[in-house]
Design a protein around this motif. Structure first.
Motif, PDB file in Angstrom:
ATOM      1  N   SER A 225      36.691 -11.536  37.269  1.00 27.36           N
ATOM      2  CA  SER A 225      37.232 -10.326  36.124  1.00 27.36           C
ATOM      3  C   SER A 225      36.469  -8.934  36.425  1.00 27.36           C
ATOM      4  O   SER A 225      35.456  -9.024  36.767  1.00 27.36           O
ATOM      5  CB  SER A 225      37.254 -10.995  34.812  1.00 27.36           C
ATOM      6  OG  SER A 225      35.883 -11.133  34.442  1.00 27.36           O
ATOM      7  N   GLU A 226      36.731  -8.027  35.758  1.00 23.15           N
ATOM      8  CA  GLU A 226      36.462  -6.803  35.840  1.00 23.15           C
ATOM      9  C   GLU A 226      35.314  -6.766  34.865  1.00 23.15           C
ATOM     10  O   GLU A 226      34.386  -6.067  35.295  1.00 23.15           O
ATOM     11  CB  GLU A 226      37.328  -5.595  35.340  1.00 23.15           C
ATOM     12  CG  GLU A 226      38.472  -5.651  36.554  1.00 23.15           C
ATOM     13  CD  GLU A 226      39.628  -4.424  36.078  1.00 23.15           C
ATOM     14  OE1 GLU A 226      39.519  -3.840  34.871  1.00 23.15           O
ATOM     15  OE2 GLU A 226      40.566  -4.395  36.600  1.00 23.15           O
ATOM     16  N   GLY A 227      35.314  -7.209  33.808  1.00 24.51           N
ATOM     17  CA  GLY A 227      34.304  -7.380  32.696  1.00 24.51           C
ATOM     18  C   GLY A 227      32.959  -8.212  33.324  1.00 24.51           C
ATOM     19  O   GLY A 227      32.010  -7.800  33.029  1.00 24.51           O
ATOM     20  N   TYR A 228      33.222  -8.988  34.170  1.00 26.67           N
ATOM     21  CA  TYR A 228      32.261  -9.591  34.407  1.00 26.67           C
ATOM     22  C   TYR A 228      31.518  -9.049  35.716  1.00 26.67           C
ATOM     23  O   TYR A 228      30.222  -8.722  35.734  1.00 26.67           O
ATOM     24  CB  TYR A 228      32.664 -11.135  35.252  1.00 26.67           C
ATOM     25  CG  TYR A 228      31.469 -11.662  35.973  1.00 26.67           C
ATOM     26  CD1 TYR A 228      30.734 -12.844  35.364  1.00 26.67           C
ATOM     27  CD2 TYR A 228      31.323 -11.861  37.363  1.00 26.67           C
ATOM     28  CE1 TYR A 228      29.628 -13.314  35.804  1.00 26.67           C
ATOM     29  CE2 TYR A 228      30.269 -12.546  37.876  1.00 26.67           C
ATOM     30  CZ  TYR A 228      29.642 -13.248  37.307  1.00 26.67           C
ATOM     31  OH  TYR A 228      28.446 -14.160  37.726  1.00 26.67           O
ATOM     32  N   ASN A 229      32.285  -8.243  36.470  1.00 32.28           N
ATOM     33  CA  ASN A 229      31.633  -6.964  37.354  1.00 32.28           C
ATOM     34  C   ASN A 229      31.008  -6.074  36.848  1.00 32.28           C
ATOM     35  O   ASN A 229      29.780  -5.680  37.437  1.00 32.28           O
ATOM     36  CB  ASN A 229      32.755  -6.609  38.453  1.00 32.28           C
ATOM     37  CG  ASN A 229      33.565  -7.620  39.158  1.00 32.28           C
ATOM     38  OD1 ASN A 229      32.638  -8.584  39.521  1.00 32.28           O
ATOM     39  ND2 ASN A 229      34.586  -7.361  39.609  1.00 32.28           N
TER      40      ASN A 229
ATOM     41  N   GLY B  21      37.687 -13.235  29.629  1.00 32.66           N
ATOM     42  CA  GLY B  21      37.424 -11.924  30.390  1.00 32.66           C
ATOM     43  C   GLY B  21      36.152 -11.616  31.066  1.00 32.66           C
ATOM     44  O   GLY B  21      35.882 -10.881  31.874  1.00 32.66           O
ATOM     45  N   PHE B  22      35.310 -12.567  30.963  1.00 32.54           N
ATOM     46  CA  PHE B  22      34.204 -12.720  31.533  1.00 32.54           C
ATOM     47  C   PHE B  22      33.815 -13.859  32.772  1.00 32.54           C
ATOM     48  O   PHE B  22      32.852 -14.320  33.304  1.00 32.54           O
ATOM     49  CB  PHE B  22      33.011 -12.843  30.621  1.00 32.54           C
ATOM     50  CG  PHE B  22      32.568 -11.833  29.787  1.00 32.54           C
ATOM     51  CD1 PHE B  22      31.722 -10.857  30.078  1.00 32.54           C
ATOM     52  CD2 PHE B  22      33.158 -11.871  28.511  1.00 32.54           C
ATOM     53  CE1 PHE B  22      31.485  -9.783  29.227  1.00 32.54           C
ATOM     54  CE2 PHE B  22      32.895 -10.937  27.578  1.00 32.54           C
ATOM     55  CZ  PHE B  22      32.116  -9.910  27.859  1.00 32.54           C
ATOM     56  N   ALA B  23      35.082 -14.156  33.071  1.00 28.79           N
ATOM     57  CA  ALA B  23      35.161 -15.066  34.294  1.00 28.79           C
ATOM     58  C   ALA B  23      34.445 -14.369  35.733  1.00 28.79           C
ATOM     59  O   ALA B  23      34.396 -13.150  35.474  1.00 28.79           O
ATOM     60  CB  ALA B  23      36.670 -15.263  34.712  1.00 28.79           C
ATOM     61  N   PRO B  24      34.194 -14.970  36.745  1.00 29.60           N
ATOM     62  CA  PRO B  24      33.520 -14.337  37.761  1.00 29.60           C
ATOM     63  C   PRO B  24      34.498 -13.261  38.783  1.00 29.60           C
ATOM     64  O   PRO B  24      33.971 -12.392  39.182  1.00 29.60           O
ATOM     65  CB  PRO B  24      33.108 -15.787  38.842  1.00 29.60           C
ATOM     66  CG  PRO B  24      33.049 -16.799  37.724  1.00 29.60           C
ATOM     67  CD  PRO B  24      33.890 -16.499  36.430  1.00 29.60           C
TER      68      PRO B  24
ATOM     69  N   GLN C 293      41.071 -16.993  20.352  1.00 32.15           N
ATOM     70  CA  GLN C 293      40.620 -15.418  20.644  1.00 32.15           C
ATOM     71  C   GLN C 293      39.403 -15.757  21.344  1.00 32.15           C
ATOM     72  O   GLN C 293      39.264 -15.047  22.269  1.00 32.15           O
ATOM     73  CB  GLN C 293      40.555 -14.865  19.375  1.00 32.15           C
ATOM     74  CG  GLN C 293      41.816 -14.469  18.670  1.00 32.15           C
ATOM     75  CD  GLN C 293      41.706 -13.849  17.105  1.00 32.15           C
ATOM     76  OE1 GLN C 293      40.452 -13.651  16.762  1.00 32.15           O
ATOM     77  NE2 GLN C 293      42.469 -13.170  16.663  1.00 32.15           N
ATOM     78  N   LEU C 294      38.498 -16.697  20.838  1.00 33.88           N
ATOM     79  CA  LEU C 294      37.159 -16.678  21.589  1.00 33.88           C
ATOM     80  C   LEU C 294      37.479 -17.032  23.000  1.00 33.88           C
ATOM     81  O   LEU C 294      36.819 -16.785  23.815  1.00 33.88           O
ATOM     82  CB  LEU C 294      36.476 -17.939  20.763  1.00 33.88           C
ATOM     83  CG  LEU C 294      35.131 -18.257  21.255  1.00 33.88           C
ATOM     84  CD1 LEU C 294      34.203 -17.002  21.388  1.00 33.88           C
ATOM     85  CD2 LEU C 294      34.364 -19.286  20.620  1.00 33.88           C
ATOM     86  N   SER C 295      38.451 -17.948  23.432  1.00 33.12           N
ATOM     87  CA  SER C 295      38.775 -18.496  24.636  1.00 33.12           C
ATOM     88  C   SER C 295      39.214 -17.146  25.417  1.00 33.12           C
ATOM     89  O   SER C 295      38.782 -17.060  26.495  1.00 33.12           O
ATOM     90  CB  SER C 295      39.874 -19.499  24.519  1.00 33.12           C
ATOM     91  OG  SER C 295      40.220 -20.079  25.956  1.00 33.12           O
ATOM     92  N   ASP C 296      40.004 -16.329  24.682  1.00 35.81           N
ATOM     93  CA  ASP C 296      40.648 -15.112  25.549  1.00 35.81           C
ATOM     94  C   ASP C 296      39.231 -14.426  25.865  1.00 35.81           C
ATOM     95  O   ASP C 296      39.166 -13.797  26.959  1.00 35.81           O
ATOM     96  CB  ASP C 296      41.718 -14.403  24.514  1.00 35.81           C
ATOM     97  CG  ASP C 296      42.744 -15.379  24.531  1.00 35.81           C
ATOM     98  OD1 ASP C 296      43.048 -16.014  25.480  1.00 35.81           O
ATOM     99  OD2 ASP C 296      43.509 -15.217  23.500  1.00 35.81           O
ATOM    100  N   THR C 297      38.472 -14.156  24.871  1.00 31.95           N
ATOM    101  CA  THR C 297      37.392 -13.515  25.254  1.00 31.95           C
ATOM    102  C   THR C 297      36.400 -13.934  26.290  1.00 31.95           C
ATOM    103  O   THR C 297      35.862 -13.358  27.262  1.00 31.95           O
ATOM    104  CB  THR C 297      36.365 -13.304  23.870  1.00 31.95           C
ATOM    105  OG1 THR C 297      37.167 -12.648  22.940  1.00 31.95           O
ATOM    106  CG2 THR C 297      35.069 -12.191  24.213  1.00 31.95           C
ATOM    107  N   LEU C 298      36.179 -15.044  26.393  1.00 30.41           N
ATOM    108  CA  LEU C 298      35.249 -15.856  27.290  1.00 30.41           C
ATOM    109  C   LEU C 298      36.059 -15.732  28.596  1.00 30.41           C
ATOM    110  O   LEU C 298      35.470 -15.641  29.863  1.00 30.41           O
ATOM    111  CB  LEU C 298      35.321 -17.119  27.156  1.00 30.41           C
ATOM    112  CG  LEU C 298      34.186 -17.448  25.909  1.00 30.41           C
ATOM    113  CD1 LEU C 298      33.983 -18.826  25.403  1.00 30.41           C
ATOM    114  CD2 LEU C 298      32.691 -16.820  26.148  1.00 30.41           C
TER     115      LEU C 298
END
Length: 545
Positions: free
Chosen positions: A495-499, A490-493, A483-488
């Motif tokens: 990804s939408e979350g990162y933007n 989502g913050f890839a360069p 789960q922690l890996s999936d959450t991290l």
């Protein structure tokens, strides 16, 4: 009566011509006998222990394979101890018969040099004559059991050796120099009165120059194996000496060559090379060691060393054991006779000043020079005498033992170890063991309690590991990590979350820039949010003074 015929008497000759024939025959026979006798050589007598292979009328006497005589008669001596052979020699052999003439029987022989005399297997044995050069005529000879090594006038050197009984050297044995045969043993004889062997050596030319006044001779036994205080040593001689022994000679190391030996010079035959080298030190100082330690393993010939350098040898162990000892020493000391050999220091052949050496050693005794026994080989237990200076040595008073000076001694290495072990045991005996045992018991009780706690903790750990929930714990940890890996992720360069996070941070940065004037105003006037800001007057320039 007158007419009767009468016989006429005639005078006849006294010798008839018919006797001329037998007279001539007698003269011819006499001349033939004279001629035959005049051509006969001298008659000689040969003495042998055994007349094996000798036949009257058949056995020849030869020299250089030329017939010079023939055996006429073979008989026993009056005492029945020898065989007497009468031989007729040719006239040309008369000048050969003198004191130096030698006879021996040539027959098949197998010796250290190989097989000889095979040509006599079919023709039979014969007697060989070796002419001599002496001017003293002789008609009775002792036949040699072995062929001579060399003719009496052969070029070379003949010397004499004296050895103790037991040295395995006999006639015909080789004489070698550094493994090369340069001569032979011509004669060996045992002298029962002196109880020694007397040997005659022939060194052939040109090797006779190798024998000098400083040369030493020793018996070569083929293989010499030794395990003593100086280690394990193996010396292997030539094959011939390996089978039958022999004599070897040489000059000791670091010794002058000396002058060329004279004919018929006499030398001593030593048992081995080491004894020969030791025998070259003819000048020495004798001392007696009064040893309080055991002398087991100390043998005559053991080295006497000073800091690892050999300076002497042990002569006798023990020496005059029952003689009275000085009162200042223990009556149970073992006397040991040693030699200090100053020639080992400079290898000189000159006469040393013994008084000066005695005085020098006495001064060294005053500075603490002492002798002790040390182990030279732990495998065999062989000992040697070690000389060294002792810092805390007790003063030594000069004394004698059986007219020999006493060399001061100290306890050896083994005795020191034994003394240290004894002192250590004494200290153990003097220790108060009861408090130590009590403390040790207390320590053991505390240790037992600690081990009980450790056992309980181990049992708790075992129960925890046996719980099913503990078994599911790794699966839960793995799920949480996923789960922690999936959450991290989502913050890839890209990804939408990162933007969104980047935009939010930009707006927050803009907001912080806009709010900075307000913050400065509140810093200057905290009530500015309630009251108006107090106007400030323009600054007035000051007039010049």
């Amino acid at each position: 009566m007158s007419d009767t015929p009468r016989a006429e008497r005639k005078k006849q000759r006294s010798l008839s011509p018919i006797w001329i024939v037998p007279l001539v025959a007698v003269l011819i026979g006499a001349w033939m006998i004279y001629d035959n006798l005049s051509k006969l050589g001298p008659s000689i007598t040969l003495v042998m222990d055994n007349a094996e292979g000798i036949e009257a009328g058949k056995t020849l006497i030869k020299t250089r394979n030329v017939e010079v005589g023939r055996v006429e008669r073979v008989r026993l001596s009056d005492d029945l101890q020898h065989a007497l052979i009468t031989a007729r020699m040719s006239p040309q052999a008369e000048n050969m018969l003198n004191d130096e003439t030698r006879f021996w029987v040539v027959k098949p022989r197998i010796g250290r040099e190989g097989i000889s005399g095979l040509n006599t297997v079919l023709s039979g044995a014969y007697i060989q004559l070796l002419p001599g050069s002496s001017e003293q005529p002789k008609r009775r000879f002792q036949v040699l059991e072995q062929p001579p090594v060399a003719p009496p006038d052969a070029p070379g050197l003949r010397i004499n050796l004296i050895s103790q009984v037991g040295t395995a050297v006999s006639t015909g044995d080789p004489v070698s120099y550094q493994g090369y045969t340069v001569g032979r043993v011509e004669h060996s004889e045992f002298d029962p009165e002196k109880r020694e062997m007397q040997l005659r050596l022939y060194i052939q030319s040109p090797y006779d120059v190798l024998v000098t006044t400083t040369t030493r001779f020793w018996a070569s036994s083929g293989i010499d194996m030794r395990l003593d205080s100086q280690g394990f040593r193996v010396n292997v001689g030539s094959l011939e000496s390996l089978v039958g022994g022999g004599v070897t000679f040489g000059v000791p190391e670091n010794t002058a060559m000396g002058h060329k030996a004279k004919p018929n010079a006499t030398y001593v035959l030593f048992a081995d090379e080491e004894s020969a080298n030791e025998g070259s030190y003819e000048q020495y100082l004798e001392y007696v060691l009064l040893v309080d330690d055991t002398v087991r393993g100390l043998e005559p010939g053991a080295p006497v060393e000073y800091r690892g350098v050999r300076i002497g040898s042990v002569v006798s162990v023990p020496w005059h054991f029952t003689a009275p000892q000085p009162d200042s020493l223990s009556r149970f000391a073992i006397p040991v006779l040693i030699r200090i050999e100053p020639q080992r220091f400079d290898n000189t052949t000159e006469i040393i000043d013994t008084k000066a050496w005695y005085a020098r050693l006495n001064r060294m005794f005053g500075h603490g020079l002492r002798a002790s026994l040390k182990a030279g080989n732990l495998l065999t237990g062989a000992l040697f005498v070690d000389l060294n200076f002792q810092k805390d040595a007790e003063p030594f008073k000069a004394m004698t033992f059986v007219e020999r000076r006493v060399f001061p001694t100290t306890t050896g290495g083994f005795a020191q170890i034994e003394q240290k072990v004894s002192n250590l045991l004494d200290k153990f005996n003097n220790l108060d063991i009861e408090p130590v045992v009590n403390n040790l018991n207390s320590t053991l009780v505390a240790t037992q309690q600690t081990m009980d706690k450790i056992n309980r903790i181990a049992a708790s750990v075992d129960a925890l590991l046996a719980d099913p929930a503990t078994g599911e714990l790794p699966a839960n940890v793995n799920q949480t990590l996923r789960q922690l890996s999936d959450t991290l992720a989502g913050f890839a360069p890209d990804s939408e979350g990162y933007n969104e996070l980047t935009q939010t941070l930009s707006r927050l940065e803009q907001l912080m820039a806009d709010i900075q004037p307000v913050i400065r105003t509140l810093n200057d006037q905290p009530n500015a949010l309630i009251f108006d800001r107090t106007p400030t007057q323009d600054p007035q320039p000051r007039a010049a003074k």
